[in-house]
Design a protein around this motif. Structure first.
Motif, PDB file in Angstrom:
ATOM      1  N   GLN A 193      21.495   0.642   9.713  1.00 37.86           N
ATOM      2  CA  GLN A 193      21.805   1.563   8.611  1.00 37.86           C
ATOM      3  C   GLN A 193      20.724   2.644   8.548  1.00 37.86           C
ATOM      4  OE1 GLN A 193      21.630   0.780   4.129  1.00 37.86           O
ATOM      5  NE2 GLN A 193      23.604  -0.061   4.678  1.00 37.86           N
ATOM      6  N   PRO A 194      20.576   3.432   9.630  1.00 38.11           N
ATOM      7  CA  PRO A 194      19.536   4.452   9.650  1.00 38.11           C
ATOM      8  C   PRO A 194      19.928   5.673   8.828  1.00 38.11           C
ATOM      9  CG  PRO A 194      20.849   4.628  11.616  1.00 38.11           C
ATOM     10  CD  PRO A 194      21.375   3.429  10.865  1.00 38.11           C
ATOM     11  N   LYS A 195      18.955   6.538   8.588  1.00 38.02           N
ATOM     12  CA  LYS A 195      19.247   7.813   7.931  1.00 38.02           C
ATOM     13  C   LYS A 195      20.004   8.743   8.886  1.00 38.02           C
ATOM     14  CE  LYS A 195      15.372   7.676   4.694  1.00 38.02           C
ATOM     15  NZ  LYS A 195      14.101   8.307   4.266  1.00 38.02           N
ATOM     16  N   LEU A 196      19.695   8.637  10.185  1.00 36.83           N
ATOM     17  CA  LEU A 196      20.355   9.468  11.196  1.00 36.83           C
ATOM     18  C   LEU A 196      20.703   8.629  12.409  1.00 36.83           C
ATOM     19  CD1 LEU A 196      21.222  12.210  12.424  1.00 36.83           C
ATOM     20  CD2 LEU A 196      18.845  12.520  13.162  1.00 36.83           C
ATOM     21  N   TYR A 197      21.978   8.671  12.807  1.00 34.67           N
ATOM     22  CA  TYR A 197      22.453   7.944  13.992  1.00 34.67           C
ATOM     23  C   TYR A 197      23.084   8.961  14.934  1.00 34.67           C
ATOM     24  CZ  TYR A 197      24.676   4.302  16.836  1.00 34.67           C
ATOM     25  OH  TYR A 197      25.055   3.473  17.877  1.00 34.67           O
ATOM     26  N   ILE A 198      22.526   9.103  16.128  1.00 27.32           N
ATOM     27  CA  ILE A 198      23.049  10.049  17.111  1.00 27.32           C
ATOM     28  C   ILE A 198      23.744   9.243  18.200  1.00 27.32           C
ATOM     29  CG2 ILE A 198      22.499  11.899  18.723  1.00 27.32           C
ATOM     30  CD1 ILE A 198      20.014  12.498  17.063  1.00 27.32           C
ATOM     31  N   ALA A 199      25.056   9.416  18.316  1.00 27.90           N
ATOM     32  CA  ALA A 199      25.869   8.661  19.270  1.00 27.90           C
ATOM     33  C   ALA A 199      26.232   9.557  20.453  1.00 27.90           C
ATOM     34  CB  ALA A 199      27.131   8.149  18.590  1.00 27.90           C
ATOM     35  N   CYS A 200      25.709   9.229  21.623  1.00 25.34           N
ATOM     36  CA  CYS A 200      25.922  10.051  22.821  1.00 25.34           C
ATOM     37  C   CYS A 200      26.876   9.343  23.773  1.00 25.34           C
ATOM     38  CB  CYS A 200      24.598  10.313  23.520  1.00 25.34           C
ATOM     39  SG  CYS A 200      23.322  11.002  22.450  1.00 25.34           S
ATOM     40  N   GLY A 201      28.071   9.898  23.934  1.00 26.50           N
ATOM     41  CA  GLY A 201      29.031   9.304  24.859  1.00 26.50           C
ATOM     42  C   GLY A 201      29.567   7.973  24.395  1.00 26.50           C
ATOM     43  N   ILE A 202      29.667   7.788  23.069  1.00 24.03           N
ATOM     44  CA  ILE A 202      30.206   6.550  22.486  1.00 24.03           C
ATOM     45  C   ILE A 202      31.533   6.878  21.820  1.00 24.03           C
ATOM     46  CG2 ILE A 202      29.848   4.779  20.730  1.00 24.03           C
ATOM     47  CD1 ILE A 202      26.855   5.042  21.207  1.00 24.03           C
ATOM     48  N   SER A 203      32.584   6.180  22.216  1.00 25.02           N
ATOM     49  CA  SER A 203      33.927   6.512  21.707  1.00 25.02           C
ATOM     50  C   SER A 203      34.097   6.120  20.246  1.00 25.02           C
ATOM     51  CB  SER A 203      35.001   5.833  22.560  1.00 25.02           C
ATOM     52  OG  SER A 203      34.899   4.427  22.447  1.00 25.02           O
ATOM     53  N   GLY A 204      33.437   5.028  19.825  1.00 26.94           N
ATOM     54  CA  GLY A 204      33.539   4.601  18.427  1.00 26.94           C
ATOM     55  C   GLY A 204      34.624   3.567  18.208  1.00 26.94           C
ATOM     56  N   ALA A 205      34.652   2.540  19.078  1.00 24.92           N
ATOM     57  CA  ALA A 205      35.586   1.428  18.879  1.00 24.92           C
ATOM     58  C   ALA A 205      35.204   0.681  17.604  1.00 24.92           C
ATOM     59  CB  ALA A 205      35.534   0.480  20.079  1.00 24.92           C
ATOM     60  N   VAL A 206      36.161  -0.098  17.065  1.00 20.62           N
ATOM     61  CA  VAL A 206      35.934  -0.804  15.804  1.00 20.62           C
ATOM     62  C   VAL A 206      34.688  -1.668  15.875  1.00 20.62           C
ATOM     63  CG1 VAL A 206      36.867  -2.552  14.237  1.00 20.62           C
ATOM     64  CG2 VAL A 206      38.354  -0.777  15.134  1.00 20.62           C
ATOM     65  N   GLN A 207      34.473  -2.327  17.054  1.00 22.31           N
ATOM     66  CA  GLN A 207      33.304  -3.191  17.186  1.00 22.31           C
ATOM     67  C   GLN A 207      32.014  -2.411  16.971  1.00 22.31           C
ATOM     68  OE1 GLN A 207      35.795  -2.831  19.431  1.00 22.31           O
ATOM     69  NE2 GLN A 207      36.112  -4.680  20.650  1.00 22.31           N
ATOM     70  N   ASN A 208      31.953  -1.202  17.502  1.00 21.98           N
ATOM     71  CA  ASN A 208      30.752  -0.390  17.372  1.00 21.98           C
ATOM     72  C   ASN A 208      30.603   0.135  15.950  1.00 21.98           C
ATOM     73  OD1 ASN A 208      29.380   2.639  17.878  1.00 21.98           O
ATOM     74  ND2 ASN A 208      28.464   0.977  19.055  1.00 21.98           N
ATOM     75  N   LEU A 209      31.709   0.590  15.366  1.00 22.37           N
ATOM     76  CA  LEU A 209      31.663   1.137  14.004  1.00 22.37           C
ATOM     77  C   LEU A 209      31.219   0.079  13.000  1.00 22.37           C
ATOM     78  CD1 LEU A 209      34.894   3.341  13.942  1.00 22.37           C
ATOM     79  CD2 LEU A 209      32.536   4.066  14.325  1.00 22.37           C
TER      80      LEU A 209
END
Length: 232
Positions: A193-209
């Protein structure tokens, strides 16, 4: 967890609570399942959301299901207590309400040392890394399969060093052997739960979200404009 199980199961049988919540830490996952089996209760593990149904007053326990492809809300209508484990940092802290109070009940505990089957002799920690733990970091730079090869994690590490951030990773990159598992963020990794999360080349599947969806600010870099991560 043997002695903890004996103590908490005894307290549950004595005080008959409606709900028992335990942190989904390494120890908590083992402890909760032992207690549930001991007292004959149900258990919803790794919840990402909790609420009380206003009509039935049942605990609504939300967690990823079917490999993380759907979010299921589970109710325990019969057995008591209703038990759930909740991942650390998966929910935002509420604002303190000084008008509310709680009663602390201190129970008497007697333990027989001979009943404890295991003893911790030594804790061995992984050496050779000074990297920030993703669960403690206020900024995380995370890489996914879109990096295309392990060597490109050097870009992630370079940006993380400039920002004073931790390095995160998706499950796909860990499974591919590109980066050690302790960097993994998601349902089967760490919840952050960071203040800033930078996702590079991550599709955002439910598991990741499920592992990073409650970050304060999410910046996604992805050449697929339809990637699910843009939905959050």
């Amino acid at each position: 967890t043997d002695p903890f199980t004996a103590v908490i199961a005894g307290l549950i049988n004595r005080y008959k609570p409606e709900i028992v919540l335990i942190g989904a830490t390494v120890m908590g996952r083992d402890l909760a399942s032992r207690i549930a089996a001991r007292i004959g209760a149900g258990l919803t593990a790794d919840c990402t959301g909790l609420a009380i149904d206003p009509e039935t007053r049942l605990l609504m326990q939300t967690r990823p299901a079917f490999g993380g492809n759907v979010m299921a809300t589970i109710l325990c209508r019969n057995a008591r207590p209703q038990m759930a484990t909740v991942r650390p940092r998966v929910m935002k802290k509420g604002e303190p309400d000084t008008t509310r109070t709680a009663e602390i009940v201190r129970g008497h505990v007697e333990l027989n040392e001979r009943a404890i089957a295991t003893k911790i002799v030594e804790i061995i920690r992984e050496e050779g890394t000074n990297e920030l733990d993703v669960q403690e970091a206020e900024i995380i730079v995370s890489g996914g399969r879109g990096l295309r090869k392990a060597e490109n994690f050097a870009l992630i590490r370079e940006l993380a060093e400039v920002l004073g951030a931790a390095v995160g990773a998706s499950r796909a990159t860990v499974d591919a052997g590109w980066i050690p598992a302790y960097h993994q963020v998601g349902q089967t990794g760490k919840t952050v739960q960071p203040k800033l999360y930078i996702a590079c080349g991550i599709s955002g599947a439910v598991q990741n979200l499920a592992g990073m969806g409650s970050s304060d600010c999410i910046v996604a870099i992805n050449n697929n404009s339809d990637a699910p991560i843009f939905g959050v």
